[in-house]
Design a protein around this motif. Structure first.
Motif, PDB file in Angstrom:
ATOM      1  N   ASP A 152       0.794  -1.218   0.000  1.00  0.00           N
ATOM      2  CA  ASP A 152       0.000   0.000   0.000  1.00  0.00           C
ATOM      3  C   ASP A 152       0.831   1.275   0.000  1.00  0.00           C
ATOM      4  O   ASP A 152       0.360   2.326  -0.417  1.00  0.00           O
ATOM      5  CB  ASP A 152      -0.924   0.028   1.227  1.00  0.00           C
ATOM      6  CG  ASP A 152      -1.977  -1.056   1.166  1.00  0.00           C
ATOM      7  OD1 ASP A 152      -2.464  -1.351   0.059  1.00  0.00           O
ATOM      8  OD2 ASP A 152      -2.318  -1.597   2.232  1.00  0.00           O
ATOM      9  N   ILE A 153       2.066   1.191   0.504  1.00  0.00           N
ATOM     10  CA  ILE A 153       2.886   2.398   0.632  1.00  0.00           C
ATOM     11  C   ILE A 153       4.353   2.011   0.486  1.00  0.00           C
ATOM     12  O   ILE A 153       4.756   0.916   0.877  1.00  0.00           O
ATOM     13  CB  ILE A 153       2.620   3.103   1.989  1.00  0.00           C
ATOM     14  CG1 ILE A 153       3.187   4.512   2.012  1.00  0.00           C
ATOM     15  CG2 ILE A 153       3.112   2.269   3.163  1.00  0.00           C
ATOM     16  CD1 ILE A 153       2.675   5.369   3.162  1.00  0.00           C
ATOM     17  N   ASP A 154       5.133   2.887  -0.125  1.00  0.00           N
ATOM     18  CA  ASP A 154       6.594   2.745  -0.203  1.00  0.00           C
ATOM     19  C   ASP A 154       7.198   3.837   0.651  1.00  0.00           C
ATOM     20  O   ASP A 154       6.956   5.027   0.392  1.00  0.00           O
ATOM     21  CB  ASP A 154       7.094   2.924  -1.635  1.00  0.00           C
ATOM     22  CG  ASP A 154       7.157   1.651  -2.437  1.00  0.00           C
ATOM     23  OD1 ASP A 154       7.125   0.564  -1.834  1.00  0.00           O
ATOM     24  OD2 ASP A 154       7.253   1.747  -3.673  1.00  0.00           O
ATOM     25  N   LEU A 155       7.970   3.451   1.645  1.00  0.00           N
ATOM     26  CA  LEU A 155       8.643   4.423   2.507  1.00  0.00           C
ATOM     27  C   LEU A 155      10.032   4.724   1.985  1.00  0.00           C
ATOM     28  O   LEU A 155      10.693   3.857   1.412  1.00  0.00           O
ATOM     29  CB  LEU A 155       8.774   3.879   3.926  1.00  0.00           C
ATOM     30  CG  LEU A 155       7.493   3.595   4.695  1.00  0.00           C
ATOM     31  CD1 LEU A 155       7.826   2.986   6.040  1.00  0.00           C
ATOM     32  CD2 LEU A 155       6.669   4.855   4.855  1.00  0.00           C
ATOM     33  N   SER A 156      10.485   5.950   2.216  1.00  0.00           N
ATOM     34  CA  SER A 156      11.880   6.268   1.940  1.00  0.00           C
ATOM     35  C   SER A 156      12.752   5.448   2.890  1.00  0.00           C
ATOM     36  O   SER A 156      12.292   4.948   3.921  1.00  0.00           O
ATOM     37  CB  SER A 156      12.147   7.757   2.156  1.00  0.00           C
ATOM     38  OG  SER A 156      11.974   8.087   3.527  1.00  0.00           O
ATOM     39  N   MET A 207      14.002   3.061   8.168  1.00  0.00           N
ATOM     40  CA  MET A 207      14.993   2.822   9.228  1.00  0.00           C
ATOM     41  C   MET A 207      14.502   3.286  10.591  1.00  0.00           C
ATOM     42  O   MET A 207      14.892   2.726  11.606  1.00  0.00           O
ATOM     43  CB  MET A 207      16.313   3.515   8.892  1.00  0.00           C
ATOM     44  CG  MET A 207      17.002   2.937   7.697  1.00  0.00           C
ATOM     45  SD  MET A 207      17.369   1.183   7.927  1.00  0.00           S
ATOM     46  CE  MET A 207      18.839   1.021   6.974  1.00  0.00           C
ATOM     47  N   GLU A 208      13.632   4.281  10.632  1.00  0.00           N
ATOM     48  CA  GLU A 208      13.122   4.770  11.915  1.00  0.00           C
ATOM     49  C   GLU A 208      12.152   3.803  12.584  1.00  0.00           C
ATOM     50  O   GLU A 208      12.011   3.821  13.796  1.00  0.00           O
ATOM     51  CB  GLU A 208      12.456   6.140  11.731  1.00  0.00           C
ATOM     52  CG  GLU A 208      13.460   7.236  11.508  1.00  0.00           C
ATOM     53  CD  GLU A 208      12.926   8.613  11.850  1.00  0.00           C
ATOM     54  OE1 GLU A 208      11.851   8.718  12.474  1.00  0.00           O
ATOM     55  OE2 GLU A 208      13.609   9.594  11.495  1.00  0.00           O
ATOM     56  N   ASN A 211      14.450  -4.994  12.059  1.00  0.00           N
ATOM     57  CA  ASN A 211      15.422  -5.663  11.209  1.00  0.00           C
ATOM     58  C   ASN A 211      15.676  -4.772   9.999  1.00  0.00           C
ATOM     59  O   ASN A 211      14.869  -4.721   9.079  1.00  0.00           O
ATOM     60  CB  ASN A 211      14.882  -7.037  10.779  1.00  0.00           C
ATOM     61  CG  ASN A 211      15.854  -7.803   9.914  1.00  0.00           C
ATOM     62  OD1 ASN A 211      16.893  -7.282   9.515  1.00  0.00           O
ATOM     63  ND2 ASN A 211      15.517  -9.041   9.614  1.00  0.00           N
ATOM     64  N   LYS A 212      16.796  -4.089  10.008  1.00  0.00           N
ATOM     65  CA  LYS A 212      17.092  -3.112   8.956  1.00  0.00           C
ATOM     66  C   LYS A 212      17.322  -3.767   7.593  1.00  0.00           C
ATOM     67  O   LYS A 212      17.343  -3.107   6.577  1.00  0.00           O
ATOM     68  CB  LYS A 212      18.323  -2.275   9.318  1.00  0.00           C
ATOM     69  CG  LYS A 212      18.267  -1.624  10.688  1.00  0.00           C
ATOM     70  CD  LYS A 212      17.118  -0.658  10.846  1.00  0.00           C
ATOM     71  CE  LYS A 212      17.233   0.079  12.159  1.00  0.00           C
ATOM     72  NZ  LYS A 212      16.017   0.564  12.700  1.00  0.00           N
ATOM     73  N   ASN A 213      17.505  -5.093   7.565  1.00  0.00           N
ATOM     74  CA  ASN A 213      17.740  -5.797   6.307  1.00  0.00           C
ATOM     75  C   ASN A 213      16.462  -6.354   5.700  1.00  0.00           C
ATOM     76  O   ASN A 213      16.478  -6.871   4.602  1.00  0.00           O
ATOM     77  CB  ASN A 213      18.739  -6.944   6.530  1.00  0.00           C
ATOM     78  CG  ASN A 213      20.078  -6.436   6.990  1.00  0.00           C
ATOM     79  OD1 ASN A 213      20.585  -5.457   6.466  1.00  0.00           O
ATOM     80  ND2 ASN A 213      20.646  -7.086   7.987  1.00  0.00           N
ATOM     81  N   HIS A 214      15.354  -6.263   6.412  1.00  0.00           N
ATOM     82  CA  HIS A 214      14.075  -6.785   5.938  1.00  0.00           C
ATOM     83  C   HIS A 214      13.426  -5.756   5.032  1.00  0.00           C
ATOM     84  O   HIS A 214      13.416  -4.576   5.350  1.00  0.00           O
ATOM     85  CB  HIS A 214      13.175  -7.096   7.138  1.00  0.00           C
ATOM     86  CG  HIS A 214      12.014  -7.954   6.819  1.00  0.00           C
ATOM     87  ND1 HIS A 214      10.785  -7.431   6.529  1.00  0.00           N
ATOM     88  CD2 HIS A 214      11.895  -9.292   6.725  1.00  0.00           C
ATOM     89  CE1 HIS A 214       9.943  -8.423   6.289  1.00  0.00           C
ATOM     90  NE2 HIS A 214      10.599  -9.567   6.393  1.00  0.00           N
ATOM     91  N   GLY A 215      12.873  -6.164   3.911  1.00  0.00           N
ATOM     92  CA  GLY A 215      12.366  -5.224   2.928  1.00  0.00           C
ATOM     93  C   GLY A 215      10.928  -4.799   3.077  1.00  0.00           C
ATOM     94  O   GLY A 215      10.508  -3.841   2.450  1.00  0.00           O
TER      95      GLY A 215
END
Length: 73
Positions: A45-49, A54-55, A59-63
């Motif tokens: 539904d949404i694409d985040l920058s 990151m905020e 898990n920073k590696n999860h898409g």
């Protein structure tokens, strides 16, 4: 769309709309401004920058994340 700002892409919301996006797993949230169209992947539904992602991500590696989207203006 800028990965260094708190922005997002949405298929229908007007540009300039501010939305609160909350990660349903850890309850972290971020306020982003819609400034692009997308996502074009089924089921999203949404694409985040990158900065917004990151905020709120653990898990920073999860898409992808399960999130709640709330219009705030």
């Amino acid at each position: 769309f800028s990965n260094s700002k708190l922005t997002a892409a949405h298929k229908k919301l007007p540009f300039g709309t501010k939305v609160k996006v909350t990660n349903l797993v850890n309850d972290k949230s971020v306020v982003v401004t819609i400034n692009d169209r997308g996502p074009f992947s089924a089921g999203r539904d949404i694409d985040l920058s990158k900065k917004a992602f990151m905020e709120i991500a653990d898990n920073k590696n999860h898409g992808s994340l399960r999130v709640n989207i709330e219009i705030i203006n």
